[in-house]
Design an enzyme around this catalytic site. Structure first.
Site, PDB file in Angstrom:
ATOM      1  CG  ASN A 115      -1.636   1.305   1.453  1.00 46.14           C
ATOM      2  OD1 ASN A 115      -2.480   1.676   0.638  1.00 46.14           O
ATOM      3  ND2 ASN A 115      -1.299   2.030   2.519  1.00 46.14           N
ATOM      4  NE  ARG A 210      -1.119  -9.178   7.858  1.00 43.50           N
ATOM      5  CZ  ARG A 210      -0.861  -7.880   8.023  1.00 43.50           C
ATOM      6  NH1 ARG A 210       0.045  -7.271   7.298  1.00 43.50           N
ATOM      7  NH2 ARG A 210      -1.508  -7.188   8.929  1.00 43.50           N
ATOM      8  CG  ASP A 212       0.367  -4.125   5.934  1.00 39.25           C
ATOM      9  OD1 ASP A 212       0.145  -4.522   7.085  1.00 39.25           O
ATOM     10  OD2 ASP A 212       0.645  -2.936   5.668  1.00 39.25           O
ATOM     11  CG  HIS A 216      -5.420   1.798   4.562  1.00 38.60           C
ATOM     12  ND1 HIS A 216      -6.100   2.830   5.150  1.00 38.60           N
ATOM     13  CD2 HIS A 216      -5.229   0.865   5.521  1.00 38.60           C
ATOM     14  CE1 HIS A 216      -6.282   2.537   6.445  1.00 38.60           C
ATOM     15  NE2 HIS A 216      -5.768   1.353   6.685  1.00 38.60           N
ATOM     16  CD  GLU A 248      -4.144  -5.148   8.571  1.00 42.46           C
ATOM     17  OE1 GLU A 248      -4.093  -4.821   9.761  1.00 42.46           O
ATOM     18  OE2 GLU A 248      -3.749  -4.397   7.670  1.00 42.46           O
TER      19      GLU A 248
HETATM   20  C1  AAO Z   1       4.760   4.064  12.597  1.00 45.47           C
HETATM   21  C2  AAO Z   1       4.496   4.973  13.789  1.00 45.47           C
HETATM   22  C3  AAO Z   1       3.590   6.119  13.384  1.00 45.47           C
HETATM   23  C4  AAO Z   1       4.206   6.874  12.225  1.00 45.47           C
HETATM   24  C5  AAO Z   1       4.428   5.901  11.077  1.00 45.47           C
HETATM   25  C6  AAO Z   1       5.079   6.524   9.865  1.00 45.47           C
HETATM   26  O1  AAO Z   1       3.906   4.216  14.847  1.00 45.47           O
HETATM   27  O2  AAO Z   1       3.437   6.997  14.508  1.00 45.47           O
HETATM   28  O3  AAO Z   1       3.344   7.892  11.811  1.00 45.47           O
HETATM   29  O4  AAO Z   1       5.272   4.826  11.531  1.00 45.47           O
HETATM   30  O5  AAO Z   1       6.279   7.123  10.192  1.00 45.47           O
HETATM   31  C7  AAO Z   1       2.685  -0.715  11.819  1.00 45.47           C
HETATM   32  C8  AAO Z   1       2.458  -0.035  13.150  1.00 45.47           C
HETATM   33  C9  AAO Z   1       2.380   1.471  13.019  1.00 45.47           C
HETATM   34  C10 AAO Z   1       3.610   1.984  12.283  1.00 45.47           C
HETATM   35  C11 AAO Z   1       3.597   1.330  10.913  1.00 45.47           C
HETATM   36  C12 AAO Z   1       4.748   1.764  10.035  1.00 45.47           C
HETATM   37  O6  AAO Z   1       1.257  -0.532  13.727  1.00 45.47           O
HETATM   38  O7  AAO Z   1       2.355   2.030  14.317  1.00 45.47           O
HETATM   39  O8  AAO Z   1       3.551   3.398  12.169  1.00 45.47           O
HETATM   40  O9  AAO Z   1       3.731  -0.107  11.103  1.00 45.47           O
HETATM   41  O10 AAO Z   1       5.969   1.532  10.637  1.00 45.47           O
HETATM   42  C13 AAO Z   1      -5.042   0.639  10.703  1.00 45.47           C
HETATM   43  C14 AAO Z   1      -4.961  -0.038   9.358  1.00 45.47           C
HETATM   44  C15 AAO Z   1      -4.310  -1.407   9.419  1.00 45.47           C
HETATM   45  C16 AAO Z   1      -3.013  -1.383  10.207  1.00 45.47           C
HETATM   46  C17 AAO Z   1      -3.342  -0.838  11.582  1.00 45.47           C
HETATM   47  C18 AAO Z   1      -2.120  -0.790  12.485  1.00 45.47           C
HETATM   48  O11 AAO Z   1      -6.242  -0.124   8.761  1.00 45.47           O
HETATM   49  O12 AAO Z   1      -4.041  -1.817   8.099  1.00 45.47           O
HETATM   50  O13 AAO Z   1      -3.849   0.506  11.449  1.00 45.47           O
HETATM   51  N1  AAO Z   1      -2.353  -2.699  10.252  1.00 45.47           N
HETATM   52  C19 AAO Z   1      -1.263  -3.033   9.309  1.00 45.47           C
HETATM   53  C20 AAO Z   1      -0.150  -3.806   9.988  1.00 45.47           C
HETATM   54  C21 AAO Z   1       0.597  -2.912  10.940  1.00 45.47           C
HETATM   55  C22 AAO Z   1       1.294  -1.796  10.177  1.00 45.47           C
HETATM   56  C23 AAO Z   1       0.528  -1.335   9.008  1.00 45.47           C
HETATM   57  C24 AAO Z   1      -0.680  -1.882   8.617  1.00 45.47           C
HETATM   58  C25 AAO Z   1       1.182  -0.349   8.135  1.00 45.47           C
HETATM   59  O14 AAO Z   1      -0.665  -4.950  10.576  1.00 45.47           O
HETATM   60  O15 AAO Z   1       1.538  -3.620  11.707  1.00 45.47           O
HETATM   61  O16 AAO Z   1       1.500  -0.664  11.053  1.00 45.47           O
HETATM   62  O17 AAO Z   1       1.960  -1.119   7.225  1.00 45.47           O
HETATM   63  C26 AAO Z   1      -9.516   1.734  13.271  1.00 45.47           C
HETATM   64  C27 AAO Z   1      -9.618   1.310  11.823  1.00 45.47           C
HETATM   65  C28 AAO Z   1      -8.487   0.406  11.429  1.00 45.47           C
HETATM   66  C29 AAO Z   1      -7.158   1.026  11.776  1.00 45.47           C
HETATM   67  C30 AAO Z   1      -7.138   1.375  13.268  1.00 45.47           C
HETATM   68  C31 AAO Z   1      -5.835   2.047  13.616  1.00 45.47           C
HETATM   69  O18 AAO Z   1      -9.765   0.571  14.110  1.00 45.47           O
HETATM   70  O19 AAO Z   1     -10.822   0.634  11.616  1.00 45.47           O
HETATM   71  O20 AAO Z   1      -8.537   0.180  10.038  1.00 45.47           O
HETATM   72  O21 AAO Z   1      -6.106   0.104  11.481  1.00 45.47           O
HETATM   73  O22 AAO Z   1      -8.222   2.237  13.565  1.00 45.47           O
HETATM   74  O23 AAO Z   1      -5.825   2.345  14.920  1.00 45.47           O
HETATM   75  C32 AAO Z   1     -11.426   0.118  17.677  1.00 45.47           C
HETATM   76  C33 AAO Z   1     -10.198   1.025  17.784  1.00 45.47           C
HETATM   77  C34 AAO Z   1      -9.870   1.612  16.427  1.00 45.47           C
HETATM   78  C35 AAO Z   1     -10.323   0.627  15.399  1.00 45.47           C
HETATM   79  C36 AAO Z   1     -11.827   0.664  15.374  1.00 45.47           C
HETATM   80  C37 AAO Z   1     -12.403  -0.424  14.492  1.00 45.47           C
HETATM   81  O24 AAO Z   1     -11.904  -0.380  18.802  1.00 45.47           O
HETATM   82  O25 AAO Z   1     -10.159   1.932  18.811  1.00 45.47           O
HETATM   83  O26 AAO Z   1      -8.499   1.900  16.388  1.00 45.47           O
HETATM   84  O27 AAO Z   1     -12.341   0.590  16.693  1.00 45.47           O
HETATM   85  O28 AAO Z   1     -13.751  -0.317  14.357  1.00 45.47           O
END
Ligand code: AAO
Length: 512
Positions: A115, A210, A212, A216, A248
């Site tokens: 993505n 898988r 990712d 998005h 995902e």
């Molecule tokens: C890092 C830093 C960031 C920085 C960024 C760029 O932490 O501060 O801005 O680098 O410099 C992983 C980490 C991230 C990391 C990223 C890149 O988790 O912290 O960022 O690597 O290094 C969304 C996405 C989903 C994603 C998930 C984490 O939709 O695809 O966030 N998962 C995958 C991987 C994950 C990876 C990435 C994607 C990026 O598995 O490891 O990130 O490659 C709602 C939405 C979801 C959304 C969440 C995020 O969900 O529906 O789609 O997921 O928010 O928080 C709940 C929750 C609420 C939740 C909602 C669902 O109960 O409260 O969060 O209700 O109804």
């Protein structure tokens, strides 16, 4: 002719729902952040012999290397190129692992980050896992190559350029996820680069991906990429096998983007599964185990044939992603074993077991301050290998849930009962339940605060069976509880609520 095209299209899509797991095996284990050399050894010494069907590996391509925080696990979700050298090892080590795992019947599924590239604050230089130069500020990644033309910035309408509101499907697909430079997958050029990357892995022998962050990406763009993917290598898979795709997509409801928009492209991660089952086993919000009689689609989950299920994943075990506090992880090991056991006994979905590393968890006001900590590492940031203790557990901070006897034996249980229906349900209208899988297996849980003491119809042929939770069959003997099943299929079960593992499971191959 029309019918033919319809069948072909439908067939192509559905084909990507098949994990191509071999030898009647059924489960995938996510060896999160493991080195390729360790995975190869694990396939040969443990996964193959114990009936694991496949491994989800961490992203194998070149990623950013970050100093602040120090080498977080999530740096691997920030691609720099599609060169195959990563924190887990080199391209040669990757190839060797894929070959050795395939040779013992264990499939490899790649975590594909397509993505985006690295974050917009990723700087400029050669701080990348293969040492390639890049510039995040200029959106220049010469070793792909991608230039600023290949990103979505002109499409995104938010002032920050980031996703600000998940209720707006355009933002979610056209803007940056937490600042990650968003690839323009509508461009033929970008689709081609992504497909080349995935096809190279297919040629090396992987069984699927898988994918990712699919929420998005527009389903149409993913469809275009998947249409360019080759069939699996005939060195290990039948002619014409499509890669297994599991996407995902976090869909807990209440957002315009739903899992169903992706069903035709492959399976989808069912995040409701772990969130709900965690609530049930924790007995929160009045939930009881007896309510799981119609577990699966009856609980509003996606159709069985679309679902990839898991109790926790690498995100929600540390508060990233979605699911919240109900998620049951290795930190709650007693509940975790029960929940994973329930998942593996139940027919719904393709199952994935999590295998974690331990970190110094520090929760302040519900947030883990150390949610970024990377895998067990040497002082230079390189990942430690996984030492195996004499008792078969792992050392050096590797948790290896998949090696816990209860979980390993339930992986085997699932293989033994594969294809059998959910049957002989019993419950006490509270948190004691039991169910079978045809005449091949039976499981009983006591998650109440009192003993279980009951005679049940197991549906199994008469005989003495070894409980694979408290022990297992070893050299014809049982190291755990023995269960006597009478000629009428009935058996007596006693499970104290104070037992370390208050559940019992027997199957056709645990018969003494
Ligand atoms: C890092 C830093 C960031 C920085 C960024 C760029 O932490 O501060 O801005 O680098 O410099 C992983 C980490 C991230 C990391 C990223 C890149 O988790 O912290 O960022 O690597 O290094 C969304 C996405 C989903 C994603 C998930 C984490 O939709 O695809 O966030 N998962 C995958 C991987 C994950 C990876 C990435 C994607 C990026 O598995 O490891 O990130 O490659 C709602 C939405 C979801 C959304 C969440 C995020 O969900 O529906 O789609 O997921 O928010 O928080 C709940 C929750 C609420 C939740 C909602 C669902 O109960 O409260 O969060 O209700 O109804």
């Amino acid at each position: 002719m029309k019918l033919f095209i319809l069948v072909a299209l439908f067939g192509l899509g559905l084909a990507q729902h098949n994990p191509h797991i071999r030898h009647g095996r059924t489960s995938i284990v996510h060896l999160f952040e493991w080195r390729w050399a360790d995975i190869a050894a694990e396939c040969e010494r443990f996964l193959g012999p114990n009936g694991f069907g496949g491994v989800q590996i961490s992203p194998p391509n070149e990623h950013i290397i970050l100093d602040s925080p120090w080498r977080p696990w999530w740096q691997r979700y920030q691609p720099i190129s599609y060169n195959l050298c990563s924190r887990s090892g080199s391209e040669d080590e990757l190839r060797d692992m894929i070959t050795r795992c395939n040779n013992v019947g264990v499939n490899i599924y790649v975590d594909a980050v397509i993505n985006h590239m690295c974050g917009n604050t990723g700087g400029e230089g050669t701080h990348s896992s293969c040492g390639s130069w890049f510039s995040a500020s200029r959106k220049d990644f010469p070793s792909v190559p991608y230039s600023h033309w290949d990103f979505n910035d002109n499409k995104c309408k938010t002032s920050s350029g980031d996703i600000e509101n998940y209720a707006d499907a355009y933002q979610v697909r056209d803007c940056r996820l937490v600042g990650l430079l968003d690839l323009a997958l509508e461009k033929d050029y970008v689709r081609g680069k992504v497909a080349d990357f995935m096809n190279k892995l297919i040629d090396m022998g992987v069984a699927g991906f898988r994918v990712d962050a699919c929420k998005h990406m527009w389903p149409g763009d993913l469809e275009a990429v998947s249409g360019r993917l080759k069939n699996l290598s005939t060195r290990w898979f039948p002619n014409g096998s499509r890669p297994f795709i599991y996407q995902e997509v976090i869909d807990l409801g209440n957002e315009p983007i739903s899992s169903s928009q992706y069903f035709h492209l492959g399976r989808v991660t069912e995040f409701k599964y772990g969130a709900k089952l965690g609530t049930v086993f924790r007995k929160w919000h009045g939930e009881k185990l007896c309510y799981t009689r119609n577990w699966g689609e009856g609980w509003g989950f996606m159709p069985d044939g679309n679902a990839l299920v898991f109790i926790d994943n690498h995100d929600n075990q540390r508060g990233h992603g979605a699911g919240g506090a109900s998620i049951v992880t290795f930190w709650d090991s007693r509940l975790h074993k029960m929940a994973v056991g329930f998942m593996l006994a139940h027919p719904y979905g393709v199952t994935r077991v999590m295998s974690s590393f331990r970190w110094n968890r520090q929760v302040v006001n519900g947030k883990d301050q150390n949610d970024w900590i990377g895998p067990p590492s040497h002082s230079d940031g390189s990942t430690k290998s996984v030492p195996i203790n004499p008792d078969q557990t792992c050392g050096d901070g590797w948790v290896c849930e998949h090696r816990w006897r209860q979980i390993k034996n339930m992986v085997i249980f699932r293989n033994v009962v594969n294809g059998q229906p959910h049957s002989n349900w019993w419950d006490n209208q509270s948190n004691q339940v039991a169910f079978g899988r045809g005449n091949r297996g039976f499981i009983v849980f006591n998650n109440d605060d009192w003993d279980l003491d009951v005679t049940l119809n197991t549906g199994m042929p008469g005989g003495t069976y070894c409980d694979v939770i408290s022990g297992q069959k070893e050299g014809g003997r049982c190291t755990g509880k023995q269960i006597q099943v009478g000629g009428d299929g009935h058996a007596h079960f006693r499970i104290s609520n104070t037992e370390e593992d208050p559940f019992v499971a027997i199957h056709a191959e645990s018969k003494l």
